[in-house]
Write a protein that holds these residues in place. Sequence first.
Motif, short mmCIF file in Angstrom:
data_model
loop_
_atom_site.label_atom_id
_atom_site.label_comp_id
_atom_site.label_asym_id
_atom_site.label_seq_id
_atom_site.Cartn_x
_atom_site.Cartn_y
_atom_site.Cartn_z
N ASN A 53 1.28 -1.09 0.29
CA ASN A 53 -0.05 0.22 -0.07
C ASN A 53 1.09 1.39 -0.24
O ASN A 53 1.84 1.52 0.99
CB ASN A 53 -0.73 0.25 0.52
CG ASN A 53 -1.85 -0.75 1.43
OD1 ASN A 53 -2.31 -1.65 0.35
ND2 ASN A 53 -2.31 -1.58 2.75
N HIS A 54 0.63 1.73 -1.01
CA HIS A 54 1.25 3.44 -0.88
C HIS A 54 0.13 4.71 -0.65
O HIS A 54 -1.00 4.54 -1.57
CB HIS A 54 2.22 3.67 -2.08
CG HIS A 54 3.61 2.56 -1.77
ND1 HIS A 54 4.28 2.93 -0.67
CD2 HIS A 54 3.62 1.73 -2.25
CE1 HIS A 54 5.18 1.39 -1.28
NE2 HIS A 54 4.47 1.03 -2.08
N CYS A 92 4.74 9.18 1.52
CA CYS A 92 3.96 8.44 0.75
C CYS A 92 3.54 8.52 2.87
O CYS A 92 4.61 8.36 3.25
CB CYS A 92 4.86 6.76 0.76
SG CYS A 92 3.46 5.42 0.84
N ILE A 94 2.23 6.16 4.31
CA ILE A 94 2.27 5.08 4.91
C ILE A 94 3.43 4.53 5.53
O ILE A 94 3.27 4.70 6.64
CB ILE A 94 1.70 3.86 3.76
CG1 ILE A 94 -0.13 4.38 3.85
CG2 ILE A 94 1.56 2.44 4.59
CD1 ILE A 94 -0.83 3.46 2.59
N HIS A 95 4.46 5.09 4.65
CA HIS A 95 5.85 4.74 5.14
C HIS A 95 6.65 5.91 5.39
O HIS A 95 7.47 5.85 5.67
CB HIS A 95 6.33 3.91 3.39
CG HIS A 95 5.44 2.57 3.25
ND1 HIS A 95 4.53 2.28 2.09
CD2 HIS A 95 6.11 1.80 3.76
CE1 HIS A 95 4.72 1.71 2.48
NE2 HIS A 95 5.53 0.28 3.53
N MET A 100 9.33 7.74 1.51
CA MET A 100 9.14 7.48 0.32
C MET A 100 9.28 9.28 0.30
O MET A 100 8.11 9.29 1.46
CB MET A 100 8.29 6.68 0.06
CG MET A 100 8.29 5.48 0.29
SD MET A 100 6.71 4.14 -0.02
CE MET A 100 6.00 4.20 -1.68
CU LIG Z 1 4.59 3.33 0.81
#
Ligand SMILES: [Cu+2]
Length: 196
Positions: A53-54, A92, A94-95, A100
């Motif tokens: 997921n990103h 990103c 999520i990360h 990212m």
């Molecule tokens: Cu990501």
Amino acid sequence: MKTRLLIVMLFGTLIANAQTTHDLNWFAGIGSSVDLKIDVGDTVRWTWTDPLNHTVTSDVGSNETFDSGTITGIGQTFSWTFVSPGMNDYFCFIHGAGSMSGTITVNPTLGIDDVALKNFKISPNPAQFKLQLQIPNGISNANVQVYDVLGKQVYTAKIFNIIEDSEIDVSNWNVGIYLVKISSDFGSITKRFIKD
Ligand SMILES: [Cu+2]
């Protein structure tokens, strides 16, 4: 008042796309320097190259605000067309920015008649039937191009002799977002337009 003349010649819809699309890979661990320098009106396309997921999400202070939402799957893409000069930090969600992130720097393409170009206006916006173009004095040999969100050119006209307000019949166009670009020998400017 001087008679003003506008001659518009339609070239059809099959002319090559004058915008540039820049591709970036997007995966966990790509790093914090996923940077590009582009011109106003260019599109950036991020392609997911891992199965995680990103998101592609503009950071606080970014000149333009964009967010892909969560996307999953190798080969998935998110595209954004940048319409104003400035710096756009993104990451990103999520990360995180450490894993990212990057900066898209959008260079102005305006030149010596940028004041005239900046006075280019479109109305109404959104429009349902007719889109009025207010093309400023001081621009000659201008091109007007309209692109859909996928970067496909849907309209083009060459304006040989300026100026009177012109209009585009958009009544048969698909509802959605379009980009209206006017360019002269000195630069270009792009406006976002919503077809109701
Ligand atoms: Cu990501």
